[in-house]
Design a protein around this motif. Structure first.
Motif, PDB file in Angstrom:
ATOM      1  N   GLN A  37       0.737  -1.342  -0.075  1.00  0.00           N
ATOM      2  CA  GLN A  37      -0.075  -0.305  -0.297  1.00  0.00           C
ATOM      3  C   GLN A  37       0.602   1.703  -0.279  1.00  0.00           C
ATOM      4  O   GLN A  37       0.725   2.405  -0.710  1.00  0.00           O
ATOM      5  CB  GLN A  37      -0.576   0.300   1.033  1.00  0.00           C
ATOM      6  N   SER A  73       2.749   1.785  -3.238  1.00  0.00           N
ATOM      7  CA  SER A  73       1.651   2.529  -4.100  1.00  0.00           C
ATOM      8  C   SER A  73       1.937   3.730  -4.285  1.00  0.00           C
ATOM      9  O   SER A  73       1.602   4.466  -5.404  1.00  0.00           O
ATOM     10  CB  SER A  73       0.583   0.920  -4.435  1.00  0.00           C
ATOM     11  N   GLU A  74       0.893   4.380  -3.506  1.00  0.00           N
ATOM     12  CA  GLU A  74       1.387   5.760  -3.309  1.00  0.00           C
ATOM     13  C   GLU A  74       2.172   6.326  -4.022  1.00  0.00           C
ATOM     14  O   GLU A  74       1.508   7.770  -3.923  1.00  0.00           O
ATOM     15  CB  GLU A  74       0.984   6.128  -1.048  1.00  0.00           C
ATOM     16  N   ASP A  84       5.070   4.194  -8.779  1.00  0.00           N
ATOM     17  CA  ASP A  84       4.926   4.130 -10.764  1.00  0.00           C
ATOM     18  C   ASP A  84       4.971   3.212 -11.655  1.00  0.00           C
ATOM     19  O   ASP A  84       4.160   2.208 -11.762  1.00  0.00           O
ATOM     20  CB  ASP A  84       5.254   5.605 -10.948  1.00  0.00           C
ATOM     21  N   ILE A 137      -2.235  -2.969  -2.085  1.00  0.00           N
ATOM     22  CA  ILE A 137      -1.839  -2.560  -3.853  1.00  0.00           C
ATOM     23  C   ILE A 137      -3.785  -2.080  -3.649  1.00  0.00           C
ATOM     24  O   ILE A 137      -3.817  -3.099  -4.638  1.00  0.00           O
ATOM     25  CB  ILE A 137      -1.028  -2.868  -4.818  1.00  0.00           C
ATOM     26  N   LYS A 138      -4.537  -1.151  -3.284  1.00  0.00           N
ATOM     27  CA  LYS A 138      -5.964  -0.875  -4.259  1.00  0.00           C
ATOM     28  C   LYS A 138      -5.717  -0.205  -5.128  1.00  0.00           C
ATOM     29  O   LYS A 138      -6.921   0.131  -5.414  1.00  0.00           O
ATOM     30  CB  LYS A 138      -6.446  -0.143  -2.266  1.00  0.00           C
ATOM     31  N   ASP A 139      -4.920   1.337  -5.655  1.00  0.00           N
ATOM     32  CA  ASP A 139      -4.583   1.849  -6.723  1.00  0.00           C
ATOM     33  C   ASP A 139      -5.230   0.482  -7.915  1.00  0.00           C
ATOM     34  O   ASP A 139      -4.048  -0.231  -8.575  1.00  0.00           O
ATOM     35  CB  ASP A 139      -3.642   2.565  -6.860  1.00  0.00           C
ATOM     36  N   GLN A 140      -6.258   0.805  -8.456  1.00  0.00           N
ATOM     37  CA  GLN A 140      -6.919   0.107  -9.572  1.00  0.00           C
ATOM     38  C   GLN A 140      -5.969   0.342 -10.876  1.00  0.00           C
ATOM     39  O   GLN A 140      -6.091  -0.349 -11.981  1.00  0.00           O
ATOM     40  CB  GLN A 140      -7.984   0.614 -10.125  1.00  0.00           C
ATOM     41  N   LYS A 141      -4.808   1.653 -10.846  1.00  0.00           N
ATOM     42  CA  LYS A 141      -4.342   1.653 -12.095  1.00  0.00           C
ATOM     43  C   LYS A 141      -3.349   0.768 -12.338  1.00  0.00           C
ATOM     44  O   LYS A 141      -2.525   1.227 -13.156  1.00  0.00           O
ATOM     45  CB  LYS A 141      -3.567   3.039 -11.723  1.00  0.00           C
ATOM     46  N   PHE A 142      -2.647   0.368 -11.120  1.00  0.00           N
ATOM     47  CA  PHE A 142      -1.634  -0.725 -11.801  1.00  0.00           C
ATOM     48  C   PHE A 142      -2.646  -2.013 -12.223  1.00  0.00           C
ATOM     49  O   PHE A 142      -2.961  -2.432 -11.407  1.00  0.00           O
ATOM     50  CB  PHE A 142      -1.186  -1.301  -9.638  1.00  0.00           C
ATOM     51  N   LYS A 196       1.349   2.657 -14.254  1.00  0.00           N
ATOM     52  CA  LYS A 196       1.474   2.444 -13.390  1.00  0.00           C
ATOM     53  C   LYS A 196       1.654   0.564 -13.314  1.00  0.00           C
ATOM     54  O   LYS A 196       0.525  -0.366 -14.066  1.00  0.00           O
ATOM     55  CB  LYS A 196       0.128   2.704 -12.442  1.00  0.00           C
TER      56      LYS A 196
END
Length: 141
Positions: free
Chosen positions: A24, A27-28, A31, A56-61, A81
């Motif tokens: 987490q 991922s903040e 990239d 890793i909650k960022d859906q962009k990855f 990402k």
């Protein structure tokens, strides 16, 4: 700066509860996240990495297929990402340095000053600084 390329892993048989948090936090800021070995000992690197990825909650990855990238069947695209899994830490460092562009930052965390790495067969000599310098020299060729 352009991109932050973060190379890291989590030690096997240690602090498994921290792994999602590590993913987490990375991922903040990162990239490109390159997950690799950090003294996995007898624990599966795939298991360790899957626990990191859970954070890793960022859906962009997206998960990039390293074998396809290595064989030039696929590319790391700018402005996207990625998570790339490369079990061999030396290979992961070389890959990170090879994809870095001008103004990118490659951040290696977890081993630093340590003089050994443990892949489950006991301690083996390790010099992260020399490995990074060697990758930089290879890139310059």
């Amino acid at each position: 700066k352009k991109r932050l390329i973060h190379v890291f892993g989590s030690a096997g048989k240690r602090d498994a509860f921290k792994r999602p948090e590590m993913g987490q936090v990375s991922s903040e800021y990162a990239d490109i996240i390159i997950l690799t070995s950090e003294d996995p000992r007898s624990e599966s690197i795939d298991k360790i990495n899957s626990e990191i990825i859970k954070g890793i909650k960022d859906q962009k990855f997206g998960i990039a297929d390293y074998e396809r990238i290595k064989n030039q069947e696929s590319k790391i695209k700018e402005n996207k990402k990625y998570i790339v899994q490369i079990p061999d830490r030396k290979e992961a460092i070389g890959f990170a340095i090879s994809i870095a562009d001008k103004d990118d930052v490659v951040l290696l965390t977890g081993k630093g000053h340590e003089r050994s790495i443990n892949y489950g067969r006991g301690e083996q000599p390790w010099d992260e600084n020399e490995i990074a310098l060697s990758a930089l020299r290879d890139r310059g060729k």
